[in-house]
Design a protein around this motif. Structure first.
Motif, PDB file in Angstrom:
ATOM      1  N   ALA A  78       0.858  -1.187   0.000  1.00  0.00           N
ATOM      2  CA  ALA A  78       0.000   0.000   0.000  1.00  0.00           C
ATOM      3  C   ALA A  78       0.891   1.233   0.000  1.00  0.00           C
ATOM      4  N   LEU A  79       0.820   2.002  -1.061  1.00  0.00           N
ATOM      5  CA  LEU A  79       1.592   3.228  -1.168  1.00  0.00           C
ATOM      6  C   LEU A  79       0.804   4.360  -0.511  1.00  0.00           C
ATOM      7  N   LYS A  80       1.470   5.171   0.309  1.00  0.00           N
ATOM      8  CA  LYS A  80       0.801   6.218   1.075  1.00  0.00           C
ATOM      9  C   LYS A  80       1.365   7.579   0.709  1.00  0.00           C
ATOM     10  N   CYS A  81       0.437   8.517   0.535  1.00  0.00           N
ATOM     11  CA  CYS A  81       0.844   9.873   0.147  1.00  0.00           C
ATOM     12  C   CYS A  81      -0.194  10.877   0.661  1.00  0.00           C
ATOM     13  N   ARG A  82       0.179  11.693   1.635  1.00  0.00           N
ATOM     14  CA  ARG A  82      -0.694  12.734   2.189  1.00  0.00           C
ATOM     15  C   ARG A  82      -2.051  12.189   2.657  1.00  0.00           C
ATOM     16  N   ASN A  84      -3.569   9.642   1.541  1.00  0.00           N
ATOM     17  CA  ASN A  84      -4.176   8.832   0.482  1.00  0.00           C
ATOM     18  C   ASN A  84      -3.344   7.562   0.284  1.00  0.00           C
ATOM     19  N   THR A  85      -3.987   6.468  -0.046  1.00  0.00           N
ATOM     20  CA  THR A  85      -3.273   5.200  -0.238  1.00  0.00           C
ATOM     21  C   THR A  85      -3.645   4.564  -1.571  1.00  0.00           C
ATOM     22  N   PRO A 148      -7.810  -4.666 -10.798  1.00  0.00           N
ATOM     23  CA  PRO A 148      -8.042  -3.243 -10.514  1.00  0.00           C
ATOM     24  C   PRO A 148      -7.239  -2.751  -9.307  1.00  0.00           C
ATOM     25  N   VAL A 149      -6.909  -1.484  -9.334  1.00  0.00           N
ATOM     26  CA  VAL A 149      -6.164  -0.844  -8.249  1.00  0.00           C
ATOM     27  C   VAL A 149      -7.151  -0.068  -7.387  1.00  0.00           C
ATOM     28  N   ASP A 150      -7.009  -0.192  -6.071  1.00  0.00           N
ATOM     29  CA  ASP A 150      -7.882   0.514  -5.137  1.00  0.00           C
ATOM     30  C   ASP A 150      -7.175   1.738  -4.570  1.00  0.00           C
ATOM     31  N   PHE A 151      -7.805   2.893  -4.729  1.00  0.00           N
ATOM     32  CA  PHE A 151      -7.299   4.153  -4.176  1.00  0.00           C
ATOM     33  C   PHE A 151      -8.222   4.583  -3.028  1.00  0.00           C
ATOM     34  N   THR A 152      -7.653   4.791  -1.867  1.00  0.00           N
ATOM     35  CA  THR A 152      -8.407   5.349  -0.739  1.00  0.00           C
ATOM     36  C   THR A 152      -8.036   6.825  -0.640  1.00  0.00           C
ATOM     37  N   ILE A 153      -8.960   7.687  -1.053  1.00  0.00           N
ATOM     38  CA  ILE A 153      -8.678   9.117  -1.183  1.00  0.00           C
ATOM     39  C   ILE A 153      -9.435   9.880  -0.105  1.00  0.00           C
ATOM     40  N   GLN A 154      -8.713  10.686   0.657  1.00  0.00           N
ATOM     41  CA  GLN A 154      -9.315  11.450   1.757  1.00  0.00           C
ATOM     42  C   GLN A 154     -10.076  12.667   1.219  1.00  0.00           C
ATOM     43  N   CYS A 195     -11.823   4.307  -4.466  1.00  0.00           N
ATOM     44  CA  CYS A 195     -12.029   4.227  -5.922  1.00  0.00           C
ATOM     45  C   CYS A 195     -11.324   2.993  -6.464  1.00  0.00           C
ATOM     46  N   SER A 196     -12.043   2.218  -7.228  1.00  0.00           N
ATOM     47  CA  SER A 196     -11.469   1.041  -7.885  1.00  0.00           C
ATOM     48  C   SER A 196     -11.320   1.350  -9.360  1.00  0.00           C
TER      49      SER A 196
END
Length: 498
Positions: A78-82, A84-85, A148-154, A195-196
């Protein structure tokens, strides 16, 4: 080197003229994205096992995950940035690229100035609901995603009602815009959205709301509201003075009615002068809290007046002379002001940011906070309506057996009529306030809500024979006061106290 070049590019964005056309902004966006993809690829170096690199500056954050041929990794990183993952099956991608793969997640401030929600094709009103993030697979030949890639966006704003949409930046040469193709929102709550997506690109969350065709700045509506509020406040002041200084029938208990008028007067006056004072957030929050308390107190006092009526009816059903019965004054004061204070105190404790916003000093709609007012109001109105039905039904056989000329029956009928009229005057005005879907309903709400004081004065003061006689005494005293005679003024004082 990478961060310095990207920072320079972003500073150019900051200095762009607000009047730049959408075409110029879209072109600038493409240039920035291409530069950033090439520069972050410089951070990817050949690895035998695996490596994680992070770059953080005040304006950007970059997270790089590299897998080498000897990297024994089975768990999806899981890549993390600000905040968001990105959950991407990097081991599977590495198998299709000779055992090596790298993924980058990046976020930079200022990109929303170029990639605004106006690039999204929809009839709804859109706003940027998150930061813009970019995901790439640098230095990889086979970029096909096995899953698919899952993005968890704040979310970067408070919760708002609307359609949350996952979008990516689609660049087709001359045509550049936000698109939803290949991206779906699999989960969303008040703080973040998952988001998938079946591809990598630049992503964001947009919030869509229906466009409301409402003229917020209606000069005629504001002028009518000002005039009607001033008239209503004047009659409320007269009603308060009448309750305080007029001689009333000993059968009538005016405590609840007096405090109802005082709360309405203070609430409407504060609403008139303070609801738009949004310059200072603390002052605005205090005004919103006081309005919440005063309006709730008005409804509680209306409920207490119904309780007083019930006690009056109970004495009537016992076939006895109506006396000044009811709860003691300090009980009424404790309930009338204590209950609203508890509601406001709990509301502040649960959601302290719910009072005041940039538009007006009232309750926020976030987290359905307005129900801290609507809920108690609806409960009181429902309880009052049921109480009136019970009271009238219990009085039906009693009043039917009384002769019409009996003063007890006349007094009771008059009291019931006045309090029922007051209930519909106060209740219907706020019920209309919940359904202001048309201009006609808006004008009707302003008219009824602002004239509550006028109705109270007419029903409880002007239609009272004893009070009218006392008004005549006061007016005659004012006329006689023009003369120099001291006896006339002393007579006036004595009449006013009778």
């Amino acid at each position: 080197m990478v961060t310095s070049v990207l920072t320079t590019a972003l500073s150019v964005i900051e200095n762009m003229s607000p009047g730049e056309g959408e075409g110029s902004k879209a072109d600038a966006t493409s240039v920035i994205l291409k530069i950033s993809e090439r520069l972050v690829s410089a951070l990817v170096e050949p690895m035998k096992t695996q490596s994680i690199k992070t770059v953080k500056t005040p304006t950007m954050e970059i997270y790089v995950h590299i897998i080498g041929p000897e990297g024994n990794i089975s768990k999806i990183p899981a890549l993390k940035c600000r905040g968001n993952t990105m959950a991407i099956n990097l081991p599977a991608i590495a198998k299709n690229n000779n055992g090596s793969a790298a993924a980058v997640l990046m976020s930079a401030s200022g990109m929303e100035k170029l990639m605004s929600p106006s690039f999204f094709r929809t009839e709804n009103v859109t706003e940027m609901y998150s930061e813009i993030i970019t995901a790439t697979l640098p230095k990889i030949n086979n970029t096909e995603l096995p899953e698919p890639v899952d993005f968890t966006i704040q979310h970067k704003k408070k919760f708002q009602a609307g359609l949350v949409t996952c979008v990516y930046w689609e660049d087709k040469g001359k045509e550049k815009h936000w698109s939803v193709e290949g991206c779906t929102a699999s989960f969303s709550n008040e703080t973040h959205t998952v988001c998938s997506c079946t591809h990598l690109s630049t992503f964001a969350i947009l919030l869509q709301t229906e466009e409301q065709d409402v003229n917020e700045d209606d000069p005629l509506l504001e002028w009518i509201n000002l005039v009607c509020m001033c008239v209503g406040l004047a009659f409320l002041a007269l009603a308060i003075l009448s309750f305080l200084f007029c001689s009333w029938n000993p059968k009538i208990n005016n405590i609840a009615r007096l405090h109802l008028s005082i709360c309405l007067f203070l609430a409407q006056l504060l609403f008139l002068v303070g609801v738009s004072r949004t310059e200072n957030t603390v002052v605005c929050a205090v005004i919103a809290g006081m309005l919440h308390f005063l309006f709730l107190s008005s409804f509680v006092w209306m409920l207490l007046e119904t309780v007083q009526l019930f006690l009056l009816v109970r004495s009537l059903t016992k076939i006895q002379v109506i006396q000044r019965e009811g709860l003691r004054a300090w009980y009424l004061l404790l309930i009338g002001y204590g209950a609203p204070m508890v509601v406001v105190g709990v509301s502040v404790g649960v959601f302290s940011d719910g009072y005041g916003n940039k538009e007006q000093c009232w309750l926020e709609k976030d987290k359905n906070f307005q129900w801290s007012f609507i809920g108690p109001v609806c409960s009181i109105l429902t309880l009052n309506l049921l109480s009136f039905c019970v009271i009238i039904w219990s009085l039906r056989p009693t009043l039917a057996n009384m002769k019409s000329d009996v003063s007890q029956a006349k007094d009771t009928r008059l009291i019931i009529f006045k309090i029922v009229a007051q209930f519909f005057i106060l209740g219907c005005a706020w019920i209309l306030g919940f359904f202001q879907s048309t201009t006609v309903l808006k004008y009707l709400f302003i008219l009824l809500n602002s004239q509550q004081g006028t109705f109270i004065f007419i029903v409880h003061c002007f239609l009272n024979k004893e009070v009218r006689e006392e008004y005549r005494s006061w007016l005659s005293c004012l006329c006689k006061a023009e003369g120099p005679s001291q006896s006339s003024s002393s007579t006036c004082v004595s009449m006013a106290h009778n």
